[in-house]
Design a protein around this motif. Structure first.
Motif, PDB file in Angstrom:
ATOM      1  N   LEU A 187      28.110  26.159  51.610  1.00 26.07           N
ATOM      2  CA  LEU A 187      28.327  27.064  50.480  1.00 26.07           C
ATOM      3  C   LEU A 187      29.703  27.708  50.615  1.00 26.07           C
ATOM      4  CD1 LEU A 187      26.671  28.044  47.989  1.00 26.07           C
ATOM      5  CD2 LEU A 187      26.162  30.117  49.307  1.00 26.07           C
ATOM      6  N   ASP A 188      30.468  27.628  49.539  1.00 24.59           N
ATOM      7  CA  ASP A 188      31.841  28.151  49.480  1.00 24.59           C
ATOM      8  C   ASP A 188      31.867  29.172  48.358  1.00 24.59           C
ATOM      9  OD1 ASP A 188      34.535  28.586  49.015  1.00 24.59           O
ATOM     10  OD2 ASP A 188      35.036  26.490  48.646  1.00 24.59           O
ATOM     11  N   ILE A 189      32.032  30.465  48.690  1.00 31.32           N
ATOM     12  CA  ILE A 189      31.780  31.564  47.756  1.00 31.32           C
ATOM     13  C   ILE A 189      33.084  32.219  47.280  1.00 31.32           C
ATOM     14  CG2 ILE A 189      30.637  33.817  47.508  1.00 31.32           C
ATOM     15  CD1 ILE A 189      28.734  32.937  49.777  1.00 31.32           C
ATOM     16  N   ASP A 190      33.167  32.500  45.989  1.00 27.34           N
ATOM     17  CA  ASP A 190      34.213  33.384  45.470  1.00 27.34           C
ATOM     18  C   ASP A 190      33.669  34.810  45.485  1.00 27.34           C
ATOM     19  OD1 ASP A 190      36.419  31.805  45.131  1.00 27.34           O
ATOM     20  OD2 ASP A 190      36.099  31.414  43.005  1.00 27.34           O
ATOM     21  N   TYR A 191      33.721  35.383  46.654  1.00 28.94           N
ATOM     22  CA  TYR A 191      33.186  36.718  46.912  1.00 28.94           C
ATOM     23  C   TYR A 191      34.000  37.792  46.178  1.00 28.94           C
ATOM     24  CZ  TYR A 191      36.993  36.054  50.249  1.00 28.94           C
ATOM     25  OH  TYR A 191      38.204  35.753  50.818  1.00 28.94           O
ATOM     26  N   ARG A 192      33.488  39.026  46.197  1.00 22.92           N
ATOM     27  CA  ARG A 192      34.195  40.144  45.578  1.00 22.92           C
ATOM     28  C   ARG A 192      35.600  40.275  46.171  1.00 22.92           C
ATOM     29  NH1 ARG A 192      29.833  42.981  43.160  1.00 22.92           N
ATOM     30  NH2 ARG A 192      28.471  41.792  44.551  1.00 22.92           N
ATOM     31  N   GLY A 193      36.588  40.437  45.295  1.00 25.43           N
ATOM     32  CA  GLY A 193      37.984  40.445  45.707  1.00 25.43           C
ATOM     33  C   GLY A 193      38.697  39.167  45.327  1.00 25.43           C
ATOM     34  N   SER A 194      37.933  38.122  44.963  1.00 17.28           N
ATOM     35  CA  SER A 194      38.536  36.836  44.603  1.00 17.28           C
ATOM     36  C   SER A 194      39.195  36.904  43.229  1.00 17.28           C
ATOM     37  CB  SER A 194      37.472  35.736  44.598  1.00 17.28           C
ATOM     38  OG  SER A 194      36.916  35.557  45.882  1.00 17.28           O
ATOM     39  N   ALA A 195      40.126  35.986  43.008  1.00 12.96           N
ATOM     40  CA  ALA A 195      40.826  35.896  41.732  1.00 12.96           C
ATOM     41  C   ALA A 195      40.005  35.125  40.718  1.00 12.96           C
ATOM     42  CB  ALA A 195      42.174  35.205  41.935  1.00 12.96           C
ATOM     43  N   GLY A 196      40.318  35.326  39.432  1.00 13.90           N
ATOM     44  CA  GLY A 196      39.757  34.504  38.375  1.00 13.90           C
ATOM     45  C   GLY A 196      38.640  35.125  37.575  1.00 13.90           C
ATOM     46  N   TYR A 197      38.195  36.352  37.944  1.00 14.83           N
ATOM     47  CA  TYR A 197      37.008  36.923  37.308  1.00 14.83           C
ATOM     48  C   TYR A 197      37.236  38.337  36.779  1.00 14.83           C
ATOM     49  CZ  TYR A 197      35.286  33.039  40.058  1.00 14.83           C
ATOM     50  OH  TYR A 197      35.118  31.792  40.612  1.00 14.83           O
ATOM     51  N   GLY A 198      38.474  38.736  36.625  1.00 15.41           N
ATOM     52  CA  GLY A 198      38.758  40.029  36.022  1.00 15.41           C
ATOM     53  C   GLY A 198      38.913  41.156  37.015  1.00 15.41           C
ATOM     54  N   ARG A 199      39.216  42.320  36.466  1.00 13.10           N
ATOM     55  CA  ARG A 199      39.574  43.495  37.259  1.00 13.10           C
ATOM     56  C   ARG A 199      38.454  43.973  38.178  1.00 13.10           C
ATOM     57  NH1 ARG A 199      37.520  48.759  38.276  1.00 13.10           N
ATOM     58  NH2 ARG A 199      39.243  49.882  39.248  1.00 13.10           N
ATOM     59  N   ASP A 200      37.226  44.084  37.672  1.00  3.43           N
ATOM     60  CA  ASP A 200      36.151  44.638  38.487  1.00  3.43           C
ATOM     61  C   ASP A 200      35.863  43.763  39.700  1.00  3.43           C
ATOM     62  OD1 ASP A 200      36.004  46.693  36.692  1.00  3.43           O
ATOM     63  OD2 ASP A 200      34.168  46.010  35.697  1.00  3.43           O
ATOM     64  N   TRP A 201      35.926  42.448  39.513  1.00  2.00           N
ATOM     65  CA  TRP A 201      35.711  41.542  40.648  1.00  2.00           C
ATOM     66  C   TRP A 201      36.861  41.667  41.650  1.00  2.00           C
ATOM     67  CZ3 TRP A 201      31.042  39.372  40.763  1.00  2.00           C
ATOM     68  CH2 TRP A 201      30.774  38.440  41.771  1.00  2.00           C
ATOM     69  N   ARG A 202      38.076  41.746  41.102  1.00  2.00           N
ATOM     70  CA  ARG A 202      39.267  41.858  41.950  1.00  2.00           C
ATOM     71  C   ARG A 202      39.227  43.110  42.811  1.00  2.00           C
ATOM     72  NH1 ARG A 202      43.711  44.825  41.210  1.00  2.00           N
ATOM     73  NH2 ARG A 202      43.345  45.261  39.013  1.00  2.00           N
TER      74      ARG A 202
END
Length: 791
Positions: A603-618
């Motif tokens: 499993l390869d996760i785009d965890y919180r802080g990752s790019a591509g999902y808007g400000r709140d995720w970033r």
């Protein structure tokens, strides 16, 4: 008791059997070789001026490095490498076009060249005795400005003359000598003149002659000179109307840099690499000066009236015992952006604490600012196309001299905006839960071209849109990443396209909706194509706070499945790896194919802080790295256990850089979830990392020690229970080797013995040598096989 032993022994027999059966045609030695074994894949496509030839980086001849290749549209199968002579002939250093792109300026050695685009004929405008830069057409296009030796000059194409328009000196201003006599000298002169009449008479005659000469010159003032007192002005530019010049003055910080020893220098001696400073150090300061050429005066842009310039960040409430001084915050200011006619200018300003970005209009006669747009973020300002002062970003003028354009995360996603300078009205040209990348104007200035993630966060497509907004026309259609270079005549698209399990290739497409893209390169080697590379499934699982977390899932053949799982943690923090294109982590991607062949679920996760999902995720990791970004990994394991038959006692994880940091935090703070982990080139104490990245997320150690204390693995080392492998390059000038040395000493003092370290004497942060990659990943595989599959 015998029955219980038999029942316990059966799973072990099954695991041993599966290990024996789980084979792969891949091996670590195989996939970690020089990447040339995979083939050659294009990058950085561009066009010839006549739109008939595509240039791109390639390595068809298996040279030591990529070279520039070309492909003529008239001979689509004929790919050839440019010769040195061809590359020199095509070089255009410092190129700049006029408004309709019919003329191009460029620099060749110390010559300023003018090329007529219709004919391709270049002529020499001037041969300058010194180096020069920043040559630009002025508004009338008959004159050209350029910078040389800390001053600006203007060349007139009609008269063929060059004039100097600024007078800037880096020396100190000469002192007024008329009042520099000390008290003793003044007394002696007075006494002498009182005693000697002839001397007194001569002095008075000298004074009269001097005053006469000054009057004879019609009281003309001396030539104005601005003295910078030893500082070099940079970013010199002339307004298109020729009335104002602007420049920047930097005051460098006196921060102490860190030293990285190189033990394997070719000299045979240990040498010291002088590298970056650490977070929290005093930032460089910058001022922007305006040189009024009509009034011969210089003044500086004032930021004291910016709205919210004295605002304190919200986190100060966590420190009730500290007195916070209300003062103007330090800022960094961009060079001014002049309107096409030169009568107006705007500037981009970022606060040093990363909480504010202002776009402001400049009163060119006073240097005062009128704020047009303020973006405030209690975490930090960032996102695609959003620059903070000199950090770049999308910002400029429309040809009407009335509207400016920029990107903002005002809605939570980075979108493109127009603002009317006459009334302050702001208009969103794009909107929705997606992001905009690299917008630019068409040649006729009537349309925008832009890339967005509107279809899916894991796809990138190219669009066209009316300049004042309206329906976006989607021009690309291939699922994955479409990196487009538009031909100068805007009739064709050169596309560097890739998919999850297909490395990049070059495609050609007409600039029309629904047009089919034609593949022009086929770079995969036969050896690479012989393996059936997996197309990972993109899934979303529910995090503990209800968020839907995206991930790439690699599942093994049910016959090979061993019940163990590996979680991969990508690096960089702000990076996207859950997408439908060929990953920059291609070695890790191939390693995941190998792991899946051996029966692991990955499993390869785009965890919180990752790019591509808007400000709140970033900003989900603000003031607590190792918080939601770690809990997302834990929730990912819960998803695997609940949905993919993973044994919760057989889970490992690994990653490099930020991924190495998360691996450490996982083994220290989530030891009940992860049995083993490999932390590669990992940050262990954020107070020792750089300022530009860390201060965004954690503020500074002096002002927000709480954030650093709860985010740094070294403070949680006592929590290590599983099996840890650390790997680090000794000449890493990004995350210094010192990080793992300090953590190792902490382990020793804690009496921990379930860890090991692998060091790589010749490697920087990004490994280069295939032997290093191979050694590192053999150790990672051995760690997982020995701790997750064997008892």
């Amino acid at each position: 008791m015998k029955i219980q032993r038999k029942l316990l022994f059966l799973p072990l027999l099954c695991i041993a059997f599966l290990q024996a059966q789980a084979q792969s045609t891949l091996s670590v030695e195989h996939i970690m070789r020089d990447p040339l074994w995979m083939g050659t894949f294009p990058s950085s496509a561009s066009w010839s001026d006549d739109s008939q030839t595509i240039y791109f980086r390639y390595n068809q001849a298996h040279d030591p490095a990529d070279s520039l290749y070309k492909l003529a549209l008239s001979k689509k199968g004929d790919i050839s490498k440019l010769s040195w002579a061809e590359m020199r002939a095509n070089e255009r250093s410092g190129e700049e076009f006029n408004s309709d792109k019919s003329l191009r300026l460029y620099q060749k050695d110390k010559k300023l060249m003018l090329e007529v685009m219709a004919t391709g004929i270049s002529t020499t405008l001037i041969e300058w005795p010194e180096n020069f830069s920043n040559a630009k057409f002025m508004a009338n296009e008959n004159e050209i400005s350029f910078a040389s030796k800390n001053n600006l000059y203007v060349f007139n194409r009609t008269s063929k003359t060059t004039r100097k328009v600024t007078n800037i000196s880096t020396e100190s201003k000469p002192k007024d000598k008329s009042n520099t006599k000390d008290e003793k000298v003044a007394w002696l002169e007075s006494e002498n003149l009182e005693l000697l009449d002839v001397v007194k008479e001569r002095k008075e005659n000298d004074k009269m002659r001097r005053e006469y000469r000054e009057a004879f010159r019609d009281a003309e003032e001396e030539e104005f000179t601005y003295y910078t007192e030893g500082k070099s002005p940079v970013n010199l530019q002339l307004s298109p109307d020729g009335n104002y010049a602007t420049f920047s003055i930097y005051t460098s910080s006196s921060n102490k840099n860190t030293i990285v020893p190189d033990y394997v220098d070719a000299s045979g001696y240990t040498t010291d690499l002088n590298t970056r400073s650490k977070v929290g150090t005093t930032p460089t300061k910058m001022e922007v000066g305006i040189y009024d050429l009509q009034r011969d005066t210089v003044y500086f842009i004032s930021t004291s009236d910016l709205p919210g310039i004295k605002d304190l960040p919200d986190y100060v409430t966590d420190y009730p015992d500290k007195t916070w001084e209300e003062k103007e915050r330090d800022v960094m200011i961009s060079s001014p952006y002049f309107s096409p006619d030169g009568t107006k200018a705007i500037v981009n300003i970022g606060s040093a604490d990363n909480k504010d970005r202002w776009i402001a209009a400049i009163d060119l006669q006073t240097g005062k600012l009128n704020t047009l747009d303020r973006q405030r973020d209690e975490a930090w300002i960032a996102g695609p196309g959003i620059g903070r002062s000199f950090f770049g970003g999308t910002l400029g003028w429309l040809p009407d001299n009335k509207h400016i354009y920029f990107q903002s995360e005002e809605t939570g996603y980075s979108h493109l905006y127009l603002l009317d300078m006459t009334n302050g009205e702001k208009k969103a040209l794009t909107s929705g839960k997606y992001e905009v990348f690299d917008p630019f104007l068409s040649k006729d200035k009537k349309s925008w071209y832009l890339t967005t993630s509107e279809v899916d966060p894991g796809e990138r497509h190219f669009y066209k849109m009316p300049v004042m907004g309206g329906k976006m026309e989607k021009l690309t259609s291939m699922t994955g990443n479409n990196e487009v270079s538009l031909s100068p005549d805007e009739k064709k698209l050169a596309i560097i396209y890739s998919y999850s399990n297909k490395p990049a290739e070059l495609y050609l497409q007409d600039n029309k909706v629904g047009a089919k893209a034609e593949q022009l390169t086929s770079g995969q080697s036969e050896e690479f194509k012989a393996y059936n590379w997996k197309d990972p499934e993109i899934v979303r699982f529910t995090a503990e706070d209800g968020a839907q977390v995206p991930a790439r899932l690699y599942t093994p053949d049910p016959a090979k499945k061993n019940g163990a799982a590996i979680v991969f943690v990508h690096g960089a923090g702000y990076l996207q790896n859950v997408h439908k294109w060929w990953s920059s982590y291609f070695r890790e991607y191939m390693f995941h194919n190998l792991l899946t062949d051996l029966g692991y679920t990955v499993l390869d996760i785009d965890y919180r802080g990752s790019a591509g999902y808007g400000r709140d995720w970033r900003t989900g990791i603000y003031r607590h790295m190792g918080g939601k970004d770690l809990s997302d990994q834990v929730d990912g394991v819960k998803y695997l256990v609940a949905n993919h038959g993973v044994d919760p006692e057989r889970v490992g994880l690994y990653g490099g850089s930020y991924g190495g940091f998360i691996t450490l935090m996982a083994l220290f703070n989530a030891s009940e979830t992860f049995k083993s982990g490999a932390a590669l080139r990992s940050v262990t104490d954020w107070a020792h990392y750089n300022h530009g990245y860390t201060a965004n997320i954690l503020n500074t150690p002096e002002e927000d020690p709480i954030a650093y204390r709860r985010s740094s693995p070294i403070y949680f080392a006592e929590g290590l229970k599983g099996n840890l492998l650390m790997a680090h390059g000794m000449v890493d000038v990004n995350v210094h080797f010192q990080d793992v040395v300090r953590l190792s000493q902490r382990f020793i003092e804690l009496g921990k013995d379930n860890w090991e370290m692998s060091i790589y004497p010749v490697e920087d942060h990004g490994f280069v040598e295939p032997s290093s990659w191979t050694d590192e990943y053999k150790r990672i595989l051995k760690l997982f096989n020995s701790t997750l599959l064997e008892e």
